[in-house]
Design a protein around this motif. Structure first.
Motif, PDB file in Angstrom:
ATOM      1  N   CYS A 273       0.806  -1.231   0.000  1.00 33.70           N
ATOM      2  CA  CYS A 273       0.000   0.000   0.000  1.00 33.70           C
ATOM      3  C   CYS A 273       0.832   1.270   0.000  1.00 33.70           C
ATOM      4  O   CYS A 273       0.305   2.360  -0.214  1.00 33.70           O
TER       5      CYS A 273
ATOM      6  N   SER B 277      -2.466  -2.419   8.150  1.00 31.35           N
ATOM      7  CA  SER B 277      -3.623  -2.883   7.390  1.00 31.35           C
ATOM      8  C   SER B 277      -3.719  -4.405   7.387  1.00 31.35           C
ATOM      9  O   SER B 277      -2.790  -5.089   6.946  1.00 31.35           O
TER      10      SER B 277
ATOM     11  N   ASN C 296      -5.729  -5.995   5.508  1.00 30.87           N
ATOM     12  CA  ASN C 296      -5.850  -6.343   4.099  1.00 30.87           C
ATOM     13  C   ASN C 296      -4.477  -6.581   3.476  1.00 30.87           C
ATOM     14  O   ASN C 296      -4.282  -7.518   2.694  1.00 30.87           O
ATOM     15  N   CYS C 297      -3.509  -5.746   3.844  1.00 31.01           N
ATOM     16  CA  CYS C 297      -2.143  -5.933   3.336  1.00 31.01           C
ATOM     17  C   CYS C 297      -1.536  -7.215   3.883  1.00 31.01           C
ATOM     18  O   CYS C 297      -0.802  -7.918   3.178  1.00 31.01           O
TER      19      CYS C 297
ATOM     20  N   ASN D 169     -11.941  -6.720  10.953  1.00 28.98           N
ATOM     21  CA  ASN D 169     -10.881  -6.147  10.120  1.00 28.98           C
ATOM     22  C   ASN D 169      -9.655  -5.722  10.920  1.00 28.98           C
ATOM     23  O   ASN D 169      -8.770  -5.052  10.385  1.00 28.98           O
TER      24      ASN D 169
END
Length: 419
Positions: free
Chosen positions: A98, A130, A132-133, A381
């Motif tokens: 990112c 993150s 997600n990363c 998350n």
């Protein structure tokens, strides 16, 4: 699988039924042998385990005890750089996925006194915030050509000889009178982590590692400070005095993880203490119920008997010292304590040292209990992992500054797969 078992398997006489069945049996034997050669973490070799040192986090008794001249092991806050001048720079400071600057996770002071060049030696771990990363990172670590992989968790090793330009050759006194020999590079006024090689264009005093952190500092209150800083711009840089004390005070970011000192204890000693305390009231920093909730959340998500069996073994071992956040055992024979059977690397999955070509060896693993101390919520998350396993150059090769090492991240099987 033990070698004796493999040899026994080879010597079995198969009753001839059909040619196809015999060929399939032979193939199965060959695969079993190949997997045994390739897998570096066979559970049948537990009798060869090396002694493990456990790491526990505590709030420091003194603010000076975590400064770099004390050679600390620490988690959260800002790093106590061993080499204060030749810091990682450029893409080494950011998440490859990112582009955000990485956050300091922890550092372990682990000198190898048998080598002059590693009289002082510290391993640093950084990661992207993150989740997600981190999920995408899973796909990257499986790449066999690791020089082309993009990572959200990065590890750096630094080592110095006893006689060096930054510290006295004498051991530190362990009090605030200890001072480094040189001030070190100025650090970012926002994160206090990376080198501040960019200036505020207005006051020319505030330093930043990136435009991102400059913008964040400006919005968080630097704007009204600019005029005052402009007037004091002729004073010595606040990031370069007192061995880092002023640098820590200058950090403006409120998103850093809380700072702890890492204290060490041999696992065997921890087991003895626990057996003695079984009948006593539990007054640990983290309640057992609170720790159980954070750890059992992984168990509910595991799929298959193999993962559950591994988790049961992992939990049984961890339960002897549930507050541990780190397991250290640097040895060519040492192996991590894996929470799951799936997602483990084979020998072929681990790269060679980028610098000298030596194999990597296991050095330590970071447990998810650390997230409890950091106050990370157990949301969908939120950042989470099953284990972060750090491998370093077996030869601990020499060089100026910081050498990148390798981290293998194991997530729970509930983590969604990215396309």
């Amino acid at each position: 699988m033990e070698i004796a078992s493999v040899e026994k398997l080879k010597g079995l006489q198969i009753t001839p039924l059909e040619d196809e069945e015999e060929e399939e049996e032979q193939k199965a034997q060959e695969i079993a042998v190949d997997e045994d050669d390739d897998n570096d973490y066979d559970e049948d070799e537990e009798d060869e385990e090396e002694p493990v040192i456990l790491g526990f986090v505590e709030k420091p008794d003194h603010s000076w005890s975590l400064l770099r001249q004390q050679f600390p092991s620490k988690a959260g806050g800002v790093p106590a750089w061993l080499d204060p001048d030749n810091l990682p720079s450029g893409r080494s400071c950011v998440c490859d996925l990112c582009g955000e600057p990485l956050q300091f996770l922890l550092q372990v002071y682990a000198p190898l006194v048998e080598k002059e060049s590693s009289f002082h030696r510290t391993v640093f771990v950084f990661m992207c915030l993150s989740m997600n990363c981190l999920l995408r990172d899973q796909h990257e670590q499986w790449k066999r050509h690791h020089e082309k992989s993009s990572r959200s968790v990065k590890v750096y090793r630094c080592q110095l000889p006893r006689v060096n330009a930054f510290y006295s050759s004498e051991p530190p006194k362990g009090n605030k009178s200890d001072k480094p020999l040189a001030p070190g590079a100025p650090l970012c006024n926002w994160c206090g982590t990376w080198k501040g090689d960019k200036f505020c264009s207005n006051c020319k005093s505030a330093r930043y590692c990136s435009q991102k952190h400059q913008a964040m500092h400006w919005g968080a209150g630097h704007k009204p400070q600019c005029q005052q800083l402009s007037l004091s711009s002729q004073l010595p840089d606040s990031n370069t005095c007192n061995g880092g004390t002023a640098a820590i005070k200058a950090v403006a970011s409120k998103s850093l993880w809380p700072e702890y000192e890492i204290k060490n204890e041999h696992e065997s000693e921890s087991e003895t203490e626990m057996s003695e305390d079984d009948a006593q009231t539990n007054n640990s920093l983290v309640s057992k119920s609170g720790m159980d909730d954070s750890m059992k959340s992984l168990l509910d998500s595991f799929e298959g008997d193999c993962d559950r069996k591994s988790w049961a073994s992992f939990q049984e071992r961890i339960a002897k010292a549930p507050e541990q956040i780190l397991r250290y055992c640097r040895s060519t024979k040492a192996k991590p304590l894996w929470p799951m059977s799936s997602g483990r690397p084979s020998k072929a999955d681990l790269p060679k040292c980028h610098y000298c070509g030596s194999p990597l060896c296991f050095e330590f693993q970071i447990l998810p209990q650390l997230l409890y101390y950091f106050g990370v919520k157990n949301d969908m998350n939120s950042l989470d992992w099953a284990s972060i396993v750090v491998y370093t150059c077996e030869a601990s090769c020499e060089g100026v500054g910081y050498k990148e090492e390798f981290a293998w991240v194991q997530l729970s099987s509930a983590s969604p797969n990215l396309p």
